[in-house]
Design an enzyme around this catalytic site. Structure first.
Site, PDB file in Angstrom:
ATOM      1  N   GLY A  51       0.820  -1.209   0.000  1.00  0.00           N
ATOM      2  CA  GLY A  51       0.000   0.000   0.000  1.00  0.00           C
ATOM      3  C   GLY A  51       0.851   1.254   0.000  1.00  0.00           C
ATOM      4  CB  ILE A  56      -0.807   5.812   6.240  1.00  0.00           C
ATOM      5  CG1 ILE A  56      -2.020   6.622   6.690  1.00  0.00           C
ATOM      6  CG2 ILE A  56       0.118   5.573   7.429  1.00  0.00           C
ATOM      7  CD1 ILE A  56      -2.938   5.885   7.648  1.00  0.00           C
ATOM      8  CB  SER A 186      -8.388   0.392  13.104  1.00  0.00           C
ATOM      9  OG  SER A 186      -9.407  -0.507  13.502  1.00  0.00           O
ATOM     10  CE1 TYR A 199     -10.031  -0.444   8.013  1.00  0.00           C
ATOM     11  CE2 TYR A 199     -10.983   0.173  10.138  1.00  0.00           C
ATOM     12  CZ  TYR A 199      -9.952   0.258   9.207  1.00  0.00           C
ATOM     13  OH  TYR A 199      -8.851   1.037   9.473  1.00  0.00           O
ATOM     14  CE  LYS A 203      -7.166  -1.954   8.962  1.00  0.00           C
ATOM     15  NZ  LYS A 203      -5.851  -2.004   8.277  1.00  0.00           N
ATOM     16  CB  ILE A 232      -4.665   8.684   9.714  1.00  0.00           C
ATOM     17  CG1 ILE A 232      -4.372   7.855  10.976  1.00  0.00           C
ATOM     18  CG2 ILE A 232      -3.391   9.304   9.152  1.00  0.00           C
ATOM     19  CD1 ILE A 232      -3.796   8.639  12.139  1.00  0.00           C
TER      20      ILE A 232
END
Length: 293
Positions: A51, A56, A186, A199, A203, A232
């Protein structure tokens, strides 16, 4: 974060005015060492970042390079961003290559890892930032109405993508007797939430994965830690949230603001460096105090 590639093919790309080298059908580029920056905490080390073409992940790529690491970054559809990140790495006097791959494909992850080792020599640092992109309609959809595909996509990319990269990279790190792996979870995976549940499940799995791998590979000198990130501010989060929602999210953590990719990247550098040499199996919370609520 990147969406799954329509093709499972994987290839290295890079750009530099210097000479290029070819490795088993994939192409990368070497750079001159002229104009190198002062010796950093990661001088001479090799980092692999998933990524890494934006947000990030790209901030982590640049922070690692500034501290002396050569970097191989994975992208999916963000080729332009990946090329730009590679050019920035090379401008810092480091070697940089970009590799297109779908991290939800175990074979593609192994190809990425193998190509990195062929091109750059080894892997000392792994940072997994590839993730399923934010879709507002999926995020706020009632849990009972989520389709199997909507549930599985974050798990396939965020969690299994990290699993596959770890499977491919950890053995070589263990064989050389050192390494640092940083997985990305997260804060809501710790606190729970009423939205974005697939999600959160993905995580949460990542946080458990980090603790397990720390025990498996610790005896071989490989440290594995996870980040639990709060809100973020990236291009994706800015596009995906309404102004009123962004302001509300800014008021949730104790610091009353969003974090920046650069703030996360500095923690990645710390965990990758010898400054964190006795830290493993931990979840480092980077959320401005959100979890204190």
């Amino acid at each position: 974060m990147q969406v799954p590639s329509p093709s499972r093919d994987a290839s290295i790309t890079g750009r530099t005015p210097g000479p290029f080298f070819t490795c088993s059908g994939v192409r990368g580029f070497n750079t001159s060492r002229e104009g190198r920056v002062a010796v950093g905490r990661l001088e001479g080390r090799i980092a692999l970042v998933t990524g890494g073409s934006g947000g990030i992940g790209r901030a982590a790529v640049l922070a690692l390079a500034k501290e002396g690491a050569d970097v191989a970054l994975q992208f999916n559809r963000g080729k332009e961003g990946a090329d730009t990140a590679v050019a920035q790495v090379q401008k810092l006097g480091r070697r940089g290559i970009a590799f297109q791959a779908d991290v939800s494909d175990a074979n593609a992850c192994h190809q990425f890892v193998n190509a990195t080792i062929r091109s750059l020599g080894r892997i000392d640092i792994v940072a997994c930032f590839a993730g399923h992109p934010f879709h507002r309609d999926e995020w706020y959809k009632p849990f009972a109405e989520l389709t199997p595909d909507e549930i599985q996509r974050p798990i396939a990319i965020d969690l299994l993508g990290s699993v596959y990269i770890a499977q491919a990279a950890a053995p070589s790190m263990a064989e050389q007797g050192h390494g640092s792996m940083i997985l990305v979870g997260s804060t809501p995976a710790l606190t729970g939430d009423t939205v974005g549940i697939p999600y959160l499940v993905a995580k949460g799995g990542i946080l458990s994965l980090a603790r397990a791998l720390a025990q498996v590979y610790g005896p071989k000198g490989v440290r594995v830690n996870a980040l639990a990130l709060g809100s973020i501010a990236t291009e994706v989060t800015k596009r995906g949230t309404r102004p009123a929602d962004r302001e509300a999210l800014a008021q949730e953590p104790a610091l009353r603001r969003w974090g920046t990719p650069e703030e996360v990247a500095r923690v990645v550098v710390f965990l990758a460096s010898d400054d964190a040499s006795y830290i493993t199996g931990q979840t480092i919370v980077v959320d401005g105090g959100y979890a204190l609520r």
